[in-house]
Design an enzyme around this catalytic site. Structure first.
Site, PDB file in Angstrom:
ATOM      1  N   ARG A  69     -28.748  -6.636 -37.921  1.00 29.13           N
ATOM      2  CA  ARG A  69     -29.992  -7.339 -37.603  1.00 29.13           C
ATOM      3  C   ARG A  69     -31.179  -6.427 -37.860  1.00 29.13           C
ATOM      4  NH1 ARG A  69     -29.656 -10.429 -31.879  1.00 29.13           N
ATOM      5  NH2 ARG A  69     -31.907 -10.241 -32.150  1.00 29.13           N
TER       6      ARG A  69
ATOM      7  N   ARG B 163     -40.942  -6.725 -29.667  1.00 27.02           N
ATOM      8  CA  ARG B 163     -40.162  -7.755 -28.953  1.00 27.02           C
ATOM      9  C   ARG B 163     -40.276  -7.567 -27.447  1.00 27.02           C
ATOM     10  NH1 ARG B 163     -34.711  -6.653 -31.637  1.00 27.02           N
ATOM     11  NH2 ARG B 163     -33.799  -8.212 -30.246  1.00 27.02           N
TER      12      ARG B 163
ATOM     13  N   ARG C 176     -38.702 -19.367 -23.787  1.00 30.86           N
ATOM     14  CA  ARG C 176     -39.263 -18.036 -23.967  1.00 30.86           C
ATOM     15  C   ARG C 176     -40.756 -17.998 -23.682  1.00 30.86           C
ATOM     16  NH1 ARG C 176     -35.113 -15.499 -27.135  1.00 30.86           N
ATOM     17  NH2 ARG C 176     -35.597 -13.372 -27.721  1.00 30.86           N
TER      18      ARG C 176
ATOM     19  N   LYS D 180     -27.596 -11.100 -22.486  1.00 28.15           N
ATOM     20  CA  LYS D 180     -27.495 -12.556 -22.300  1.00 28.15           C
ATOM     21  C   LYS D 180     -26.357 -13.149 -23.140  1.00 28.15           C
ATOM     22  CE  LYS D 180     -31.697 -13.354 -23.774  1.00 28.15           C
ATOM     23  NZ  LYS D 180     -32.327 -12.044 -24.031  1.00 28.15           N
TER      24      LYS D 180
ATOM     25  N   ARG E  56     -27.083  -1.356 -31.124  1.00 26.89           N
ATOM     26  CA  ARG E  56     -26.598  -2.618 -31.699  1.00 26.89           C
ATOM     27  C   ARG E  56     -27.013  -2.720 -33.172  1.00 26.89           C
ATOM     28  NH1 ARG E  56     -28.268  -8.130 -28.702  1.00 26.89           N
ATOM     29  NH2 ARG E  56     -30.173  -8.001 -29.899  1.00 26.89           N
TER      30      ARG E  56
HETATM   31  P1  ADP Z   1     -32.900 -10.999 -28.394  1.00 27.23           P
HETATM   32  O1  ADP Z   1     -32.745 -11.669 -27.055  1.00 27.23           O
HETATM   33  O2  ADP Z   1     -31.988  -9.858 -28.602  1.00 27.23           O
HETATM   34  O3  ADP Z   1     -34.333 -10.705 -28.768  1.00 27.23           O
HETATM   35  P2  ADP Z   1     -32.401 -13.503 -29.750  1.00 27.23           P
HETATM   36  O4  ADP Z   1     -31.184 -13.652 -30.560  1.00 27.23           O
HETATM   37  O5  ADP Z   1     -32.499 -14.291 -28.483  1.00 27.23           O
HETATM   38  O6  ADP Z   1     -32.454 -11.964 -29.510  1.00 27.23           O
HETATM   39  O7  ADP Z   1     -33.711 -13.835 -30.618  1.00 27.23           O
HETATM   40  C1  ADP Z   1     -33.980 -13.226 -31.853  1.00 27.23           C
HETATM   41  C2  ADP Z   1     -35.342 -13.691 -32.368  1.00 27.23           C
HETATM   42  O8  ADP Z   1     -35.313 -15.110 -32.604  1.00 27.23           O
HETATM   43  C3  ADP Z   1     -36.512 -13.486 -31.404  1.00 27.23           C
HETATM   44  O9  ADP Z   1     -37.064 -12.186 -31.494  1.00 27.23           O
HETATM   45  C4  ADP Z   1     -37.496 -14.574 -31.897  1.00 27.23           C
HETATM   46  O10 ADP Z   1     -38.156 -14.174 -33.067  1.00 27.23           O
HETATM   47  C5  ADP Z   1     -36.565 -15.717 -32.268  1.00 27.23           C
HETATM   48  N1  ADP Z   1     -36.361 -16.630 -31.112  1.00 27.23           N
HETATM   49  C6  ADP Z   1     -35.205 -16.806 -30.412  1.00 27.23           C
HETATM   50  N2  ADP Z   1     -35.369 -17.711 -29.432  1.00 27.23           N
HETATM   51  C7  ADP Z   1     -36.666 -18.115 -29.495  1.00 27.23           C
HETATM   52  C8  ADP Z   1     -37.475 -19.007 -28.743  1.00 27.23           C
HETATM   53  N3  ADP Z   1     -36.980 -19.680 -27.683  1.00 27.23           N
HETATM   54  N4  ADP Z   1     -38.772 -19.178 -29.104  1.00 27.23           N
HETATM   55  C9  ADP Z   1     -39.289 -18.532 -30.151  1.00 27.23           C
HETATM   56  N5  ADP Z   1     -38.603 -17.646 -30.886  1.00 27.23           N
HETATM   57  C10 ADP Z   1     -37.299 -17.429 -30.584  1.00 27.23           C
END
Ligand code: ADP
Length: 190
Positions: free
Chosen positions: A134, A146, A89, A14, A128
């Site tokens: 991370r 996740r 999400r 994404k 990654r």
């Molecule tokens: P990825 O898509 O690789 O999991 P992101 O950068 O989108 O990584 O998100 C990393 C973390 O940030 C998620 O695992 C969650 O803990 C938190 N997070 C991101 N976006 C949201 C959201 N919309 N609602 C709740 N938690 C979020």
């Protein structure tokens, strides 16, 4: 206004594709993950709160996430539109996004889901993790959590927008450019 949700499991590409789409279409990119990481890096109260959840691979509570997202949208009153990446999400966040956009006389145009299987995702995330620094990418049990949160809480967001005829799937496996071309083809419709 074009409001696009770039959707898909962790590691589906994404962020990478959003960066490419931004250059081509003049939209504002909002990544909730990036916003949280920015806050983490700067040790803000929001970052410290979010860290408790991110490090376990859980979702940050909706109240925190929705307020942060709303503030970011409001910071861009003259945007042509937005690419939402990592948000919504869960269904509650989808309802909040719809209400926010409705209050601005707008709506979600489409949800584009990048389709990638779990095995490929795990491999991508572990790869990654070797360079991203991370924590949530370097531990296989956090990655598994996740993915399970994604299947349980996030995938219903696809159905939510599908009911409104707005969801579309794109094959997320292939070179960056091949996936980007598939996305651009779709973008021509909006
Ligand atoms: P990825 O898509 O690789 O999991 P992101 O950068 O989108 O990584 O998100 C990393 C973390 O940030 C998620 O695992 C969650 O803990 C938190 N997070 C991101 N976006 C949201 C959201 N919309 N609602 C709740 N938690 C979020």
């Amino acid at each position: 206004m074009i409001n696009l949700i770039l959707f898909g499991p962790p590691g589906s590409g994404k962020g990478t594709q959003a960066a490419k789409l931004l250059k081509k279409y003049k939209l504002v990119h909002i990544s909730t993950g990036d916003l949280f990481r920015f806050n983490l890096k700067n040790n803000t109260p929001l970052g410290l709160e979010a860290k408790k959840y991110i490090d376990k691979g859980d979702l940050v509570p909706d109240s925190v996430t929705i307020n942060m997202l709303t503030a970011k949208v409001n910071e861009n009153p003259n945007a042509n539109g937005f690419i939402f990446d990592g948000f919504p999400r869960n269904v509650h966040q989808s309802e909040a996004l719809d209400a926010l956009l409705t209050s601005k006389g707008s709506a979600v145009s489409a949800l584009i889901a990048l389709d990638v299987d779990d095995e490929e995702l795990t491999n991508r995330l572990l790869a990654r993790g070797k360079t991203s620094g991370r924590k949530d990418d370097s531990d296989e049990s956090i990655i598994r959590n996740r993915l399970s949160v994604y299947h349980k809480e996030t995938s219903p967001v696809y159905d939510y927008y599908d009911k409104a005829g707005k969801s579309v799937k794109v094959n997320g496996v292939g070179t960056l450019l091949a996936v980007f071309r598939r996305l651009c083809k779709l973008m021509n419709k909006y």
